[in-house]
Design an enzyme around this catalytic site. Sequence first.
Site, short mmCIF file in Angstrom:
data_model
loop_
_atom_site.label_atom_id
_atom_site.label_comp_id
_atom_site.label_asym_id
_atom_site.label_seq_id
_atom_site.Cartn_x
_atom_site.Cartn_y
_atom_site.Cartn_z
N GLY A 6 -2.52 74.90 -20.12
CA GLY A 6 -2.58 73.55 -20.64
C GLY A 6 -3.77 73.18 -21.49
N GLU A 21 -3.77 80.12 -16.69
CA GLU A 21 -2.69 80.67 -17.51
C GLU A 21 -2.63 80.05 -18.90
OE1 GLU A 21 0.58 81.29 -13.92
OE2 GLU A 21 0.52 79.42 -15.05
N PRO A 22 -3.65 80.27 -19.72
CA PRO A 22 -3.62 79.68 -21.06
C PRO A 22 -2.61 80.37 -21.96
CG PRO A 22 -5.50 81.14 -20.82
CD PRO A 22 -4.84 81.08 -19.47
N ARG A 24 -1.15 78.32 -25.27
CA ARG A 24 -1.41 77.69 -26.55
C ARG A 24 -2.83 77.96 -27.08
NH1 ARG A 24 1.05 72.97 -27.95
NH2 ARG A 24 1.41 72.57 -25.74
N ARG A 77 8.13 71.94 -33.51
CA ARG A 77 7.25 71.02 -32.78
C ARG A 77 7.10 69.64 -33.42
NH1 ARG A 77 2.64 71.55 -31.56
NH2 ARG A 77 2.79 70.88 -29.40
N TYR A 92 8.39 66.99 -30.91
CA TYR A 92 7.33 66.26 -30.19
C TYR A 92 6.50 65.35 -31.09
CZ TYR A 92 7.86 70.60 -27.39
OH TYR A 92 8.33 71.69 -26.69
N CYS A 146 19.48 71.25 -43.25
CA CYS A 146 20.33 70.10 -43.54
C CYS A 146 20.18 69.09 -42.43
CB CYS A 146 21.77 70.53 -43.67
SG CYS A 146 22.04 71.25 -45.26
N GLU A 147 19.05 68.41 -42.42
CA GLU A 147 18.77 67.46 -41.37
C GLU A 147 17.54 66.66 -41.78
OE1 GLU A 147 19.62 68.73 -37.59
OE2 GLU A 147 18.13 67.48 -36.59
N TYR A 166 4.14 78.54 -29.73
CA TYR A 166 5.39 77.78 -29.66
C TYR A 166 6.01 77.54 -31.04
CZ TYR A 166 3.50 77.02 -24.99
OH TYR A 166 2.96 77.21 -23.74
N1 LLP Z 1 1.75 78.10 -17.01
C1 LLP Z 1 2.87 77.40 -16.77
C2 LLP Z 1 3.48 77.43 -15.45
C3 LLP Z 1 3.47 76.65 -17.81
O1 LLP Z 1 4.57 75.96 -17.56
C4 LLP Z 1 2.88 76.65 -19.09
C5 LLP Z 1 3.49 75.93 -20.20
C6 LLP Z 1 1.70 77.41 -19.30
C7 LLP Z 1 1.17 78.10 -18.23
C8 LLP Z 1 1.01 77.49 -20.63
O2 LLP Z 1 0.59 76.25 -21.08
P1 LLP Z 1 -0.32 76.14 -22.41
O3 LLP Z 1 -1.67 76.73 -22.10
O4 LLP Z 1 0.35 76.89 -23.47
O5 LLP Z 1 -0.37 74.69 -22.67
N2 LLP Z 1 6.78 73.98 -26.01
C9 LLP Z 1 5.69 73.06 -25.74
C10 LLP Z 1 4.78 73.55 -24.65
C11 LLP Z 1 5.49 73.77 -23.34
C12 LLP Z 1 4.58 74.32 -22.30
C13 LLP Z 1 5.33 74.62 -21.06
N3 LLP Z 1 4.56 75.29 -20.07
C14 LLP Z 1 4.91 72.82 -27.02
O6 LLP Z 1 5.26 73.41 -28.04
O7 LLP Z 1 3.96 72.02 -27.02
#
Ligand code: LLP
Length: 445
Positions: free
Chosen positions: A247, A289-290, A292, A329, A333, A360-361, A389
């Site tokens: 996150g 668990e990074p 992004r 995205r 979002y 086409c959108e 993503y």
């Molecule tokens: N661990 C778990 C259990 C998760 O559900 C996620 C993301 C992560 C780690 C990694 O999170 P990050 O560090 O990447 O924020 N598609 C969306 C993001 C969905 C994230 C879902 N879970 C976007 O493009 O913003």
Amino acid sequence: MKFHGTMRINEKGHLEIGGCDTVDLAKEFGTPLYIYDEKKLRETCREYYNSFVEKYENAMVLYASKAFLTTAVCRIMEEEGLGLDVVSGGELYTALQADFPMERVYFHGNNKTPDELRLALNNEVGRIVVDNFYELELLDALARELHCVPEILLRITPGIEAHTHEYIKTGQIDSKFGFTLSNGQAMEAVKAAQEKHVSLRGVHCHIGSQIFELNSYVHAVDVMMKFIADIREETGLAIEELNLGGGFGIYYSEGDEPANIEEFADLVMQRVHLKAEEYNLLQPMVLVEPGRSIAGPAGSTLYTVGSIKEIPGVRKYVAVDGGMTDNIRPALYQAKYEAIIANKAGLEANDIVSITGKCCESGDMLAWDVKLQEAEPGDLLLMPATGAYGYTMASNYNRLTKPGAVLVQDGKAELILKPETYEDLIRNDVMPERLRKSVRLKSIG
Ligand code: LLP
């Protein structure tokens, strides 16, 4: 526009990444193209590794592969000492094909199928993060059948939801993920797991994505450590692992102010230490668990500008040869990005334009009202920070082909993902005999 990683403007006034002129990359690989800055990618991995694993005794960093995954990415993560968070048979299969050490793989997901669990168990993945009671039952049956004792974590919904600058304490009963803490379901799951053919090693939570507010993690630690203390109290079980999920936020556009990774690590590790002392617990191993924050800033998308439509007094649309198919995205979002004309990178960005795709959108937008150099058809447009993503959420809408990806470093560019071809698009099409043209002609005749 913020320059990420090794981006710089070269003597020709072109944008360069990893020592490669983006104009040359477009010539060699075509557009759209995902460009990954290997130095930046590895630097962020190292920042995580050094801040958690090197600095503290009992910590581990897992790369959340949903952000961007290919077999080459698996190899880089392995070399950098990270583990892998996978959420599907497909991600697991990719890791297997890259010969990623399975003991470093954590398998997530709220609806793992029996086949996926079987694949995980047969390949001895490190941990299965069990999400719900159905999965616990399923795993129990499979473990007995396969004569193994899977090591598991339980995914807990801790009642904290963090997004960007804020976090809220919710009852958080309304989430599809995990065992709810507030209504006693989580403790029930701990007790149920003790009866099953599994070994309960830890607990997991994930409080959101694109988070800037470090305090939300501190709060998550507090809630989870209290739960670990309650588990010992109620069941006598010592929880050995605390996985705090991913996150960590990144810079996409003005106003985004990501925190420092080392600060994040210090804050979290010290808080766990403090709480372990307070509750007289052994300090659990801490995992993060990074996704992004590792893949995002290292990746950019390079497009070619095509049509430009100016509606005087209203808006100027600059269309590129990709769109929501390679980066959904903004449409999904309202995510904001910056952009630059890569072959005019040295010029002032005085124009305000909206960047649209070729689907086409009407909702197929990549950016609204961004500053850009004067664009003309044939120019190259680069959007930075699309490394996470983008590809993993790409689609073939309108039968657009998915772009390829290159890894750039020290003036060298290597493909890690081939661009799709038209043949790829029809690879899985099947023509029933009766619809074949020759047959049809015959029957008509
Ligand atoms: N661990 C778990 C259990 C998760 O559900 C996620 C993301 C992560 C780690 C990694 O999170 P990050 O560090 O990447 O924020 N598609 C969306 C993001 C969905 C994230 C879902 N879970 C976007 O493009 O913003």
